[in-house]
Design an enzyme around this catalytic site. Structure first.
Site, PDB file in Angstrom:
ATOM      1  N   GLU A  58       0.849  -1.192   0.000  1.00  0.00           N
ATOM      2  CA  GLU A  58       0.000   0.000   0.000  1.00  0.00           C
ATOM      3  C   GLU A  58       0.881   1.237   0.000  1.00  0.00           C
ATOM      4  O   GLU A  58       2.091   1.168   0.261  1.00  0.00           O
ATOM      5  CB  GLU A  58      -0.917   0.008   1.226  1.00  0.00           C
ATOM      6  CG  GLU A  58      -0.178   0.052   2.550  1.00  0.00           C
ATOM      7  CD  GLU A  58      -1.099  -0.093   3.745  1.00  0.00           C
ATOM      8  OE1 GLU A  58      -2.213  -0.625   3.572  1.00  0.00           O
ATOM      9  OE2 GLU A  58      -0.702   0.303   4.845  1.00  0.00           O
ATOM     10  N   HIS A  93       7.161  -0.041  14.260  1.00  0.00           N
ATOM     11  CA  HIS A  93       5.749  -0.323  13.960  1.00  0.00           C
ATOM     12  C   HIS A  93       5.052  -1.076  15.083  1.00  0.00           C
ATOM     13  O   HIS A  93       3.979  -1.652  14.885  1.00  0.00           O
ATOM     14  CB  HIS A  93       5.610  -1.100  12.650  1.00  0.00           C
ATOM     15  CG  HIS A  93       6.379  -0.530  11.508  1.00  0.00           C
ATOM     16  ND1 HIS A  93       6.119   0.728  10.999  1.00  0.00           N
ATOM     17  CD2 HIS A  93       7.420  -1.022  10.786  1.00  0.00           C
ATOM     18  CE1 HIS A  93       6.963   0.983  10.014  1.00  0.00           C
ATOM     19  NE2 HIS A  93       7.758  -0.055   9.871  1.00  0.00           N
ATOM     20  N   ARG A 150     -10.643  -8.594  17.052  1.00  0.00           N
ATOM     21  CA  ARG A 150     -10.278  -9.151  18.352  1.00  0.00           C
ATOM     22  C   ARG A 150     -10.146  -8.027  19.372  1.00  0.00           C
ATOM     23  O   ARG A 150     -10.196  -6.848  19.015  1.00  0.00           O
ATOM     24  CB  ARG A 150      -8.937  -9.893  18.249  1.00  0.00           C
ATOM     25  CG  ARG A 150      -7.811  -9.031  17.673  1.00  0.00           C
ATOM     26  CD  ARG A 150      -6.520  -9.818  17.529  1.00  0.00           C
ATOM     27  NE  ARG A 150      -5.508  -9.106  16.777  1.00  0.00           N
ATOM     28  CZ  ARG A 150      -4.701  -8.176  17.264  1.00  0.00           C
ATOM     29  NH1 ARG A 150      -4.809  -7.842  18.541  1.00  0.00           N
ATOM     30  NH2 ARG A 150      -3.800  -7.582  16.515  1.00  0.00           N
TER      31      ARG A 150
END
Length: 290
Positions: A58, A93, A150
């Site tokens: 992306e 990250h 979740r």
């Protein structure tokens, strides 16, 4: 396909593992010649970590803020949001500090993110708790990243400002409870105050965050008003290299930003975790940054 994507959309791009998490299986590509080697590296890491080397690409948004929306659905098209969290403070990250709500962003931007999170999850009759994640660029434009179906590590900050037990709610919905049974109405879900979570990991900031292992000789957490502790650390615990380095989570809650900072600093300074290195010095440096 990766080369075709870059040819059409340009650089930089982000390579991400399809089944990734925790910052693994991710690479940023700035130069064309690095595309294939970094794709292979991300795929190899993903395969070793998750058993699946599949990756996607992306556009990479520079200097982006990471904002996510906590939602709960009943599987019948009814969705409520529990407002949003800012998770922009990360290392490799991996989220380290999370804040709820994301008060530092303009209300117009926050509302746009909330609206899209609701629309997306309604369209698939989403059931139970989940998180819809976005990036926000420096012009206030938001970009959808993913849905995590979740309960996430950082759910504690949302629980503190909404007073809704997300974990309990997931079990009740899974057992057949309706929004009416649970008293979940969007107009009644109002964030109160500000909450911040710090993830304490067994990593050494002075050695480029190298994981540390050994026996946790002393383990005494700071407590007090507005402090929540989530973790399973104890004296004599052996920290091994085979698992995630997260040791414990501290969540501070207050009516003001300054109050949250003060409480979190106190919790980080007054605890006694000895025997292994932790990232607490780094977390304190972040909190002391103007």
């Amino acid at each position: 396909e990766a080369e075709e994507f870059v040819a059409k959309h340009g650089l930089p791009v982000m390579i991400k593992a399809v089944k990734g998490g925790g910052g693994k299986g991710m690479r940023v590509v700035y130069n064309q010649e690095d595309l294939v080697p970094l794709f292979k590296a991300a795929s190899s890491e993903a395969l070793a970590s998750f058993g699946d080397g599949s990756c996607f690409i992306e556009r990479y948004i520079k200097n982006a803020k990471h904002v996510e929306v906590q939602i709960i659905g009943d599987g019948k098209g009814n969705i409520v949001h529990l407002w949003e969290r800012d998770c922009s403070i990360q290392r490799r990250h991996q989220k380290l500090i999370e804040i709820a709500p994301a008060w530092q962003h303009p209300i117009k931007v926050r509302q746009a993110v909330l609206n899209d999170a609701i629309a997306l999850t309604k369209s698939c009759n989403y059931k139970n708790a989940g998180t819809v994640e976005f990036l926000i660029d420096d012009q206030g434009r938001h970009y959808f990243m993913e849905v995590n179906p979740r309960v996430q590590v950082e759910h504690t900050v949302t629980e503190q400002v909404t007073n809704i037990d997300i974990v309990q709610t997931t079990f009740l919905i899974a057992s057949g409870a309706s929004f009416r049974d649970l008293g979940l109405k969007q107009e009644d879900i109002v964030p109160r105050g500000i909450a911040m979570q710090c993830r304490i990991t067994t990593e050494d900031p002075e050695k480029n965050f190298a994981p540390d292992t050994g026996m946790l000789e002393t383990c005494r957490h700071s407590d007090g008003p507005g402090i929540r502790v989530d973790g399973f650390a104890y004296p004599g615990m052996i920290v091994q290299p085979y698992y995630d380095s997260l040791l414990v989570k501290y969540t501070a809650h207050s009516n003001s930003w300054d109050g949250v900072i003060r409480r979190m600093k106190r919790a980080l300074v007054e605890n006694h975790l000895r025997g292994v290195k932790t990232n607490i010095p780094f977390l304190l440096n972040v909190l002391n940054h103007p």
